[in-house]
Design an enzyme around this catalytic site. Structure first.
Site, PDB file in Angstrom:
ATOM      1  N   ASP A   3      55.859   3.860  75.079  1.00  0.00           N
ATOM      2  CA  ASP A   3      56.748   4.969  74.753  1.00  0.00           C
ATOM      3  C   ASP A   3      56.015   5.916  73.804  1.00  0.00           C
ATOM      4  OD1 ASP A   3      59.050   6.464  74.701  1.00  0.00           O
ATOM      5  OD2 ASP A   3      60.058   5.248  73.193  1.00  0.00           O
ATOM      6  N   LYS A  49      62.991  12.505  83.837  1.00  0.00           N
ATOM      7  CA  LYS A  49      63.980  12.070  82.847  1.00  0.00           C
ATOM      8  C   LYS A  49      65.091  13.111  82.713  1.00  0.00           C
ATOM      9  CE  LYS A  49      62.890   9.841  79.064  1.00  0.00           C
ATOM     10  NZ  LYS A  49      62.272   9.510  77.752  1.00  0.00           N
ATOM     11  N   THR A  76      68.210   9.070  80.714  1.00  0.00           N
ATOM     12  CA  THR A  76      67.958   8.800  79.305  1.00  0.00           C
ATOM     13  C   THR A  76      69.175   9.179  78.455  1.00  0.00           C
ATOM     14  OG1 THR A  76      66.344   9.152  77.535  1.00  0.00           O
ATOM     15  CG2 THR A  76      66.903  11.058  78.879  1.00  0.00           C
ATOM     16  N   PHE A  88      69.532   3.187  74.993  1.00  0.00           N
ATOM     17  CA  PHE A  88      68.878   3.355  73.699  1.00  0.00           C
ATOM     18  C   PHE A  88      69.374   2.318  72.699  1.00  0.00           C
ATOM     19  CE2 PHE A  88      67.060   7.910  73.454  1.00  0.00           C
ATOM     20  CZ  PHE A  88      66.476   7.775  74.689  1.00  0.00           C
ATOM     21  N   GLU A 110      60.292  14.580  81.046  1.00  0.00           N
ATOM     22  CA  GLU A 110      61.676  14.978  80.801  1.00  0.00           C
ATOM     23  C   GLU A 110      61.957  16.442  81.127  1.00  0.00           C
ATOM     24  OE1 GLU A 110      65.111  13.970  77.527  1.00  0.00           O
ATOM     25  OE2 GLU A 110      63.193  12.945  77.623  1.00  0.00           O
TER      26      GLU A 110
END
Length: 325
Positions: free
Chosen positions: A23, A132, A156, A178, A96
């Site tokens: 990440d 994303k 996400t 998350f 993203e």
């Protein structure tokens, strides 16, 4: 666990149970951990783009596209980092869509196709890209259309079971619940009443949320991949050993590499149906009004989703400012 597990690092053991994902936008640092996939977001790319060792990459992109404004340049920067990451990981990279499009299905689809087109113009197969999208109702609707066209999505800013269930119904390729941000919210709410002894480990709110999603998906045979994200410590990570994927920062990957304690599989798809048999979990209602009401009634998920979108918007604007200089 094999007989050599005690001699292996926790990271090597974890890789036998779960697909490990890096990440970060710092592709030079991820090399040492040999992850299968990698994820990025506007905040991570902003952080990387400000590092001296990546200035040449940023400047090369700017020089190659002198007529683009900073907003247009952001996509090229995201893809440039993604291309470098794909030279390191054997699997996929997540890139993203602009968070400012989180409530615009049509614009999200257009942006996603543009990003895929940029990758494909460099000879990258779209199967190696995950787009994303924020797990808003509009983002999930966009994912449904994109998946139907063979553009895979990583959903996400996901904080609740109803978001996860809706993503599964839309055939999204992957979701990123998350963990750390959920725990942050509960920790702030409890204040002095929070204790790691009572609320950490297996009882960690973020860990519990992912476990519930995992059981729901496996119980109902939903093929969407689950990738735990946003970790605050290695305990949260190890409590989710056995999850489909886990995306982990370089700092926590380093911590996992340093220890050799035995890693135990905590999540098992084969046991999910039995685990839910006593809970009487039923499929959630997932039409738009039901989705919005369930999300609204989850204060944590509503607040963290809104906060996450705001922060990604802010960091995208900071990246634009950086590119304008």
């Amino acid at each position: 666990m094999n007989s050599n597990s005690l001699a292996q690092s926790k990271l090597e053991q974890l890789k036998q149970l779960t697909t490990v994902v890096a990440d970060t936008g710092d592709f030079e640092r991820m090399k040492e951990f040999q992850p299968q996939d990698a994820t990025t977001n506007p905040s991570l790319i902003l952080k990387a783009a400000q590092q001296p060792n990546y200035q040449s990459l940023v400047n090369t992109v700017k020089a190659a596209h002198p007529d683009l404004n900073p907003t247009e340049l952001v996509d090229y920067i995201l893809v440039a980092f993604g291309l470098e990451i794909l030279k390191i990981v054997p699997g996929r990279v997540s890139t993203e869509v602009d968070a400012r499009l989180s409530f615009d299905t049509k614009a999200t689809i257009t942006k996603a196709k543009h990003l895929i087109g940029l990758y494909e113009s460099h000879g990258i197969n779209r199967q190696r890209i995950l787009i994303k999208l924020a797990a808003t109702w509009e983002g999930i609707a966009a994912a449904k259309e994109l998946e139907a066209e063979g553009i895979h999505c990583n959903m996400t800013l996901l904080f609740s079971l109803v978001q996860a269930a809706a993503c599964g119904a839309a055939n999204a390729k992957l979701i990123s619940p998350f963990v750390g941000r959920i725990t942050d919210w509960h920790k702030a709410k409890l204040g002095a009443n929070w204790s790691d002894a009572n609320h950490g480990g297996a009882n960690d709110p973020g860990v519990s949320s992912v476990k519930r999603i995992f059981h729901y998906y496996k119980h109902f045979g939903i093929p969407t991949e689950i990738m735990g994200a946003s970790f605050r410590n290695t305990t949260q990570i190890l409590e989710l050993a056995g999850c489909d994927l886990l995306t982990i920062s370089p700092e926590l990957l380093a911590d996992l590499s340093a220890g050799t304690m035995t890693v135990i599989k905590k999540l098992d798809a084969a046991n999910a149906k039995a685990a839910l048999s006593t809970e009487k979990i039923v499929p959630l209602k997932l039409d738009e009004s039901s989705f919005r009401l369930q999300l609204n009634n989850d204060a944590m998920a509503t607040e963290k989703l809104a906060e996450g979108i705001r922060n990604f918007c802010i960091d995208t604007e900071k990246l634009e400012t950086l590119l304008s200089k």
